[in-house]
Design an enzyme around this catalytic site. Structure first.
Site, mmCIF file in Angstrom:
data_model
loop_
_atom_site.group_PDB
_atom_site.id
_atom_site.type_symbol
_atom_site.label_atom_id
_atom_site.label_comp_id
_atom_site.label_asym_id
_atom_site.label_seq_id
_atom_site.Cartn_x
_atom_site.Cartn_y
_atom_site.Cartn_z
ATOM 1 C CB CYS A 1 3.146 7.169 2.339
ATOM 2 S SG CYS A 1 3.879 6.342 3.996
ATOM 3 C CD GLU B 1 -0.791 -0.978 3.825
ATOM 4 O OE1 GLU B 1 -2.264 -1.009 3.567
ATOM 5 O OE2 GLU B 1 -0.866 -1.192 4.772
ATOM 6 C CB CYS C 1 1.954 1.823 8.452
ATOM 7 S SG CYS C 1 2.425 3.129 8.505
ATOM 8 C CB CYS D 1 7.586 -2.559 16.099
ATOM 9 S SG CYS D 1 9.316 -1.652 15.238
ATOM 10 C CB CYS E 1 7.647 -4.713 8.526
ATOM 11 S SG CYS E 1 9.820 -3.871 9.222
ATOM 12 C CB CYS F 1 4.258 -1.668 13.031
ATOM 13 S SG CYS F 1 4.179 -0.938 11.673
HETATM 14 N N1 SAH Z 1 9.858 0.566 9.583
HETATM 15 C C1 SAH Z 1 9.908 2.701 8.932
HETATM 16 C C2 SAH Z 1 9.245 3.296 8.706
HETATM 17 C C3 SAH Z 1 8.007 2.833 8.262
HETATM 18 S S1 SAH Z 1 7.261 2.995 9.261
HETATM 19 C C4 SAH Z 1 10.502 3.199 11.104
HETATM 20 O O1 SAH Z 1 9.759 2.283 11.781
HETATM 21 O O2 SAH Z 1 10.386 4.032 10.899
HETATM 22 C C5 SAH Z 1 6.381 4.851 9.869
HETATM 23 C C6 SAH Z 1 6.198 4.808 11.158
HETATM 24 O O3 SAH Z 1 4.614 4.784 11.252
HETATM 25 C C7 SAH Z 1 7.005 4.804 12.027
HETATM 26 O O4 SAH Z 1 7.791 6.080 12.477
HETATM 27 C C8 SAH Z 1 6.617 3.968 13.029
HETATM 28 O O5 SAH Z 1 7.234 3.680 14.547
HETATM 29 C C9 SAH Z 1 5.295 4.050 12.833
HETATM 30 N N2 SAH Z 1 4.249 3.612 13.257
HETATM 31 C C10 SAH Z 1 3.905 2.279 12.669
HETATM 32 N N3 SAH Z 1 1.985 1.805 13.376
HETATM 33 C C11 SAH Z 1 2.029 2.774 13.818
HETATM 34 C C12 SAH Z 1 1.157 3.157 14.445
HETATM 35 N N4 SAH Z 1 0.304 1.972 14.489
HETATM 36 N N5 SAH Z 1 0.104 4.029 14.998
HETATM 37 C C13 SAH Z 1 1.632 4.863 14.919
HETATM 38 N N6 SAH Z 1 2.805 5.363 14.297
HETATM 39 C C14 SAH Z 1 3.356 4.370 13.632
HETATM 40 FE FE1 SF4 Z 2 8.810 -2.681 10.470
HETATM 41 FE FE2 SF4 Z 2 6.852 -1.516 11.109
HETATM 42 FE FE3 SF4 Z 2 8.569 -1.435 12.962
HETATM 43 FE FE4 SF4 Z 2 8.539 0.582 10.612
HETATM 44 S S1 SF4 Z 2 7.511 0.548 12.674
HETATM 45 S S2 SF4 Z 2 10.112 -1.286 11.633
HETATM 46 S S3 SF4 Z 2 7.123 -1.212 9.227
HETATM 47 S S4 SF4 Z 2 7.236 -2.852 12.221
#
Ligand code: SAH
Ligand code: SF4
Length: 348
Positions: free
Chosen positions: A100, A87, A333, A111, A107, A114
Site C-alpha cells: 500500500c 508510510e 491510514c 475526509c 492530503c 481519515c
Molecule cells: N485518497 C485516496 C487513497 C488513500 S485512502 C482515497 O481516498 O481513495 C485509502 C482508503 O482508505 C480510502 O478508501 C479511504 O476512504 C479509506 N480510509 C481512510 N481512512 C479510513 C478510516 N479511518 N477507516 C476506514 N477507511 C479509511
Molecule cells: Fe485524502 Fe484520506 Fe480522503 Fe483519501 S480518505 S482523499 S487520503 S483525506
C-alpha cells in the site's frame, strides 16, 4: 536542489547520460527498482557514480521504522530527503503480497474519517519516491526483480493520487517497466476519493490500472457530511465517471465503502446504494471504519454491517468485506505517522 535518480525513465536517463550506452541506463533503472543507493550501484563506473552523486540524492527515502504485525503485515515509516515522513504497508495474501503506497505527504481532501488528511497537504510525492517505497519493501522481504516479494500495488496510503496525477502516472509507468519491477498494470490499483476529471483523464490515458473509488455514501447529503469533495462532484457524477472508466478500459471498478455507525450504515443506505450502482460491472468493498482519534466517528456494529452486506447481495450487487490487517500496528491510514510524531516530540 538535489534531484532523485529514481524519478527518471529510460529516455530521460539516456538524455542525462548523453553518450553513455543504453545498458548503463537500464542498469540504473534496475538498481532504482531494487532500492539501491548510488554508492550501491557497484556495476557502474566509479567516475559516473561520483558525477551522479553531485546532482542526485544518495537515495530517495530511508527506512525510519518498521512495525511488524502478528498477522504478517508490516508498516514502514519512511523518511524523505526533506525530513518529511510517509508510510507504506506490506500486506501478505495467499495470492501474492500487496504494498500500500502513499502518493502525497498528507492530503488536502479533508475526509472526516481519515487521519492522513488531518494536517492538510504538505507536498506531492515524486514518481521515484512512490517507486522506492515498493522497491525497499520488496528487497526487505527478500524479493528481487525476477522473483518479487510483492505482486500487487494499491495506492491507498496517505494522499489522493489523482490530485498528483502526473507523478502517479509516471509511477505506474516506472513500476510496470520491464527494466524495473515489471508489475503488470492489472495488479495496480489507483484509489481516489472521486475526482471525476482525473478519472476521465485516466480512462483516456491508455492505461489499464484497476480503479477504486472511495464512495462511502449512497447520496450527496450523507457524502457531504464526511467528504468535502462531495461539494464539487455529485455521487451521480462519480458513478458516471466510473461507468466511463469501465467503457474505456473494460476494467471492473471497485467502490470502497467504509461503514460508519449511524452515518452511512442503515438498510435504507444499502438500498439506495444498490439503486445507484446498478447497471454496470463493479464490486463493492465494504470495510468497517478504523476509528481515528478526535474524529468522533465510530465503526458500524457487526450485525448492522452484516445486514448491509446481505441487502447488497439481495439486490445482486457484487460485494465483500475487506479483511482488516494490521490492527495491532495501527492499520488505518495516517495513524502510525501521527503516533510516531507524538512519541518523537515527547522524547525531545
Ligand atoms: N485518497 C485516496 C487513497 C488513500 S485512502 C482515497 O481516498 O481513495 C485509502 C482508503 O482508505 C480510502 O478508501 C479511504 O476512504 C479509506 N480510509 C481512510 N481512512 C479510513 C478510516 N479511518 N477507516 C476506514 N477507511 C479509511
Ligand atoms: Fe485524502 Fe484520506 Fe480522503 Fe483519501 S480518505 S482523499 S487520503 S483525506
Amino acid at each position: 536542489m538535489n534531484k532523485i535518480l529514481a524519478d527518471y525513465d529510460i529516455n530521460e536517463l539516456l538524455g542525462l547520460l548523453c553518450g553513455q550506452p543504453k545498458y548503463i541506463a537500464k542498469q540504473i533503472l534496475s538498481f532504482c527498482a531494487r532500492g539501491a543507493d548510488i554508492d550501491g550501484m557497484t556495476s557502474l563506473p566509479k567516475k559516473l557514480r561520483d558525477e551522479l552523486k553531485l546532482e542526485f540524492f544518495e537515495k530517495p527515502l530511508y527506512k525510519a521504522e518498521i512495525f511488524n504485525s502478528k498477522d504478517g503485515s508490516a508498516k514502514f515509516l519512511f523518511k524523505l530527503n526533506d525530513g518529511n515522513l510517509i508510510e507504506s504497508v506490506f500486506l501478505p495474501n495467499n495470492y501474492g503480497n500487496t504494498v500500500c503506497v502513499s502518493s502525497q505527504v498528507g492530503c488536502r481532501m479533508g475526509c472526516a474519517f481519515c487521519a492522513s488528511g488531518m494536517d492538510g497537504l504538505a507536498r506531492n510525492l515524486s514518481a521515484g519516491e512512490m517507486l522506492s517505497q515498493v522497491a525497499l519493501i520488496n528487497s526487505h522481504f527478500g524479493g528481487s526483480l525476477k522473483e518479487r516479494a510483492v505482486s500487487n500495488i494499491v495506492m491507498m496510503g496517505s494522499g489522493e493520487p489523482l490530485d498528483n496525477y502526473d507523478n502517479t502516472l509516471k509511477f505506474v509507468n516506472l513500476i510496470s517497466s520491464p527494466d524495473g519491477l515489471n508489475v503488470s498494470e492489472r495488479n495496480i490499483s489507483v484509489s481516489t476519493s472521486g475526482l471525476c476529471d482525473g478519472i476521465v483523464k485516466l480512462a483516456e490515458s491508455g492505461h489499464n490500472v484497476t480503479l477504486s473509488i472511495s464512495l462511502h455514501a449512497p447520496n450527496d447529503d450523507i457524502r457531504k457530511q464526511i467528504m468535502p469533495i462531495a461539494k464539487r462532484y455529485t455521487v451521480k457524477e462519480v458513478v458516471g465517471s466510473a461507468k466511463y472508466y469501465f467503457e474505456k478500459t473494460g476494467r471492473r471498478v471497485i467502490f470502497e465503502y467504509s461503514l460508519i455507525k449511524g452515518v452511512n450504515d442503515s438498510l435504507e443506505c444499502a438500498k439506495e446504494l444498490s439503486e445507484l450502482l446498478k447497471g454496470f460491472p463493479l464490486h463493492v468493498n465494504l470495510i468497517n471504519l478504523n476509528p481515528v482519534k478526535d474524529a468522533g466517528l465510530k465503526p458500524s456494529g457487526k450485525d448492522r454491517a452484516g445486514l448491509f452486506l446481505a441487502e447488497l447481495e439481495k439486490k445482486n450487487v457484487s460485494a465483500t468485506f475487506r479483511r482488516s490487517l494490521g490492527s495491532d500496528i495501527e492499520g488505518a491510514c495516517g495513524q502510525l505517522k501521527r503516533k510516531y510524531l507524538k512519541e518523537v516530540s515527547h522524547d525531545h
